[in-house]
Scaffold this active site. Structure first.
Site, PDB file in Angstrom:
ATOM      1  N   ASP A 186     -12.548   1.316   5.111  1.00 50.75           N
ATOM      2  CA  ASP A 186     -11.513   2.109   5.601  1.00 50.75           C
ATOM      3  C   ASP A 186     -11.891   2.494   7.345  1.00 50.75           C
ATOM      4  O   ASP A 186     -10.881   2.580   7.982  1.00 50.75           O
ATOM      5  CB  ASP A 186     -11.399   3.511   5.097  1.00 50.75           C
ATOM      6  CG  ASP A 186     -10.187   4.101   5.466  1.00 50.75           C
ATOM      7  OD1 ASP A 186      -9.133   3.474   6.031  1.00 50.75           O
ATOM      8  OD2 ASP A 186      -9.843   5.219   5.301  1.00 50.75           O
ATOM      9  N   LYS A 225       0.793  -1.222  -0.002  1.00 58.61           N
ATOM     10  CA  LYS A 225      -0.120  -0.010   0.065  1.00 58.61           C
ATOM     11  C   LYS A 225       0.983   1.106   0.120  1.00 58.61           C
ATOM     12  O   LYS A 225       1.835   1.332   0.766  1.00 58.61           O
ATOM     13  CB  LYS A 225      -0.977  -0.102   1.249  1.00 58.61           C
ATOM     14  CG  LYS A 225      -1.706   1.350   1.198  1.00 58.61           C
ATOM     15  CD  LYS A 225      -2.611   1.362   2.654  1.00 58.61           C
ATOM     16  CE  LYS A 225      -3.621   2.465   2.663  1.00 58.61           C
ATOM     17  NZ  LYS A 225      -4.307   2.507   3.904  1.00 58.61           N
TER      18      LYS A 225
END
Length: 403
Positions: free
Chosen positions: A318, A184
């Site tokens: 998230d 990421k």
């Protein structure tokens, strides 16, 4: 010896519509889908529908709420014990597969695999690559730094902040060595990181090129925390497999998503959860509150345009909804339909088959013979996306009833 179990009397979601059908499983696999199936055991699904095990492609199981000041005062090991609860809460909601987008290390994934703790099938990024002054740089104006548990370096979690081609290359290699399934990278600033701007692009082309080179050599991919327009486009030009958030998509960004075949993981829950938490009195910095409130409208408008254009969408949240009982990861499905032309069937597909494709899980995401027997029995109608957390009747993970 495994028994053949038939889920009978319900409706089955096939990725497009629902139809009356039974689902038979044997061991950890689906062996048949059809009418009038028989088996050694029967599970009555009358008044419910059956979907494949759900995905959340963007979770943070090492975070329990948005109160960073609280977490800074907690012992280092506490988030691991909170993660045990958070993983269990994901299963409660029928989420049988998840991608942790920073925080969980290889030990958490190994503990699930060894049945020491219960949780969804887990892919991990371990930590998020960030430039100095970026979304993962927790530097404070005082000269100190925040000790946010899910970003703190330790023997199983390499440092996040990297600058320059050589340091970025080493960072990717260290994270992969630590056991990450994917890399990421923050190609923009973020809402919850004070001092940077979500609209600014982070990392230069030569740094992003080396990330792409290293993940390709390792047979994996990178995905991008990307909120501002230029950072979204930079990530896509360098081969990001998915864009997380995508607050400010312009025509060129949407065209790049379509031409590269990248996925959008919109996380509409994220900005809304920050606003809701602030309204409940959670001590979120004023700068972050203002950015979140400003972003909500633009975020939904960008998502609507992407859906209209045919961009591929996978489900992710998230937000860590574990700290408040009214929150649910599954609210994301309703938000996607409210913000765009997506139908409930589209939302279910985003949380099942689409997410399985994004995470390269060919054996999951569908109810079909030969697939792994992850499935969820949900009370009510498939087109009703309200209150899903309280409507989960059964959760089957690898042929085992875990809820």
């Amino acid at each position: 010896m495994h028994t053949r179990t038939v889920f009978t009397g319900g409706r089955v979601f096939d990725g497009v519509t629902t139809a009356q059908a039974d689902v038979a499983i044997h061991g950890d696999r689906i062996v048949d889908v059809g009418i009038g199936l028989d088996g050694d055991e029967a599970v009555d699904c009358t008044g419910a529908f059956i979907v494949p095990g759900l995905f959340d492609c963007h979770v943070h199981i090492m975070a329990s709420d948005f109160d960073v000041a609280r977490s800074e005062q907690e012992p280092f090991s506490l988030p691991y014990y909170e993660a045990v609860r958070n993983l269990s809460l994901l299963l409660d909601q029928g989420i049988t597969s998840a991608r942790d987008a920073a925080g969980a290390d290889a030990g958490v994934k190994r503990a699930i695999a060894k049945n020491l703790i219960e949780g969804p099938r887990l892919q991990t990024a371990i930590v998020m690559l960030s430039q100095t002054g970026g979304h993962g740089d927790l530097h404070l104006p005082s000269g100190g730094s925040r000790s946010m548990a899910m970003m703190m370096p330790h023997p199983g979690r390499p440092r996040s902040v990297r600058d320059g081609v050589d340091d970025v290359r080493r960072g990717v290699r260290e994270i992969l060595r630590a056991g990450a399934d994917a890399i990421k990278v923050a190609t923009t600033g973020g809402v919850m990181s004070t001092g940077d701007d979500p609209r600014h692009a982070h990392f230069r082309d030569d740094e992003l090129a080396v990330i792409a080179e290293e993940v390709a050599a390792a047979g994996t991919y990178f995905f991008a925390h990307a909120q501002g327009t230029e950072g979204i486009k930079a990530a896509l030009r360098h081969g990001a497999r998915s864009i997380e958030h995508g607050y400010h998509l312009d025509d060129e960004a949407i065209d790049l998503l379509l031409r590269t075949g990248a996925w959008l993981v919109p996380t509409l829950s994220a900005t809304q959860a920050i606003v809701d938490a602030a309204d409940r009195g959670v001590p979120i910095p004023a700068e972050s509150q203002a950015l979140a409130r400003e972003a909500v409208g633009a975020h939904r408008a960008s998502f609507a345009r992407a859906v209209d254009a045919g961009v591929k969408v996978a489900m992710g949240t998230d937000s860590p909804p574990y700290g408040h009982p009214s929150d649910s990861n599954l609210d994301e499905l309703l938000l996607m339909t409210q913000a765009s032309a997506m139908t409930p069937a589209d939302a279910w597909r985003a949380a099942t088959a689409n997410s399985a494709a994004l995470l390269r899980q060919d054996d999951l995401g569908a109810l079909a013979p030969g697939k792994i027997a992850d499935l969820v029995v949900v009370n009510g109608e498939v087109d009703d996306l309200r209150g899903l957390r309280g409507r989960i009747r059964s959760v089957i993970l690898g042929g085992r009833r875990v809820r």
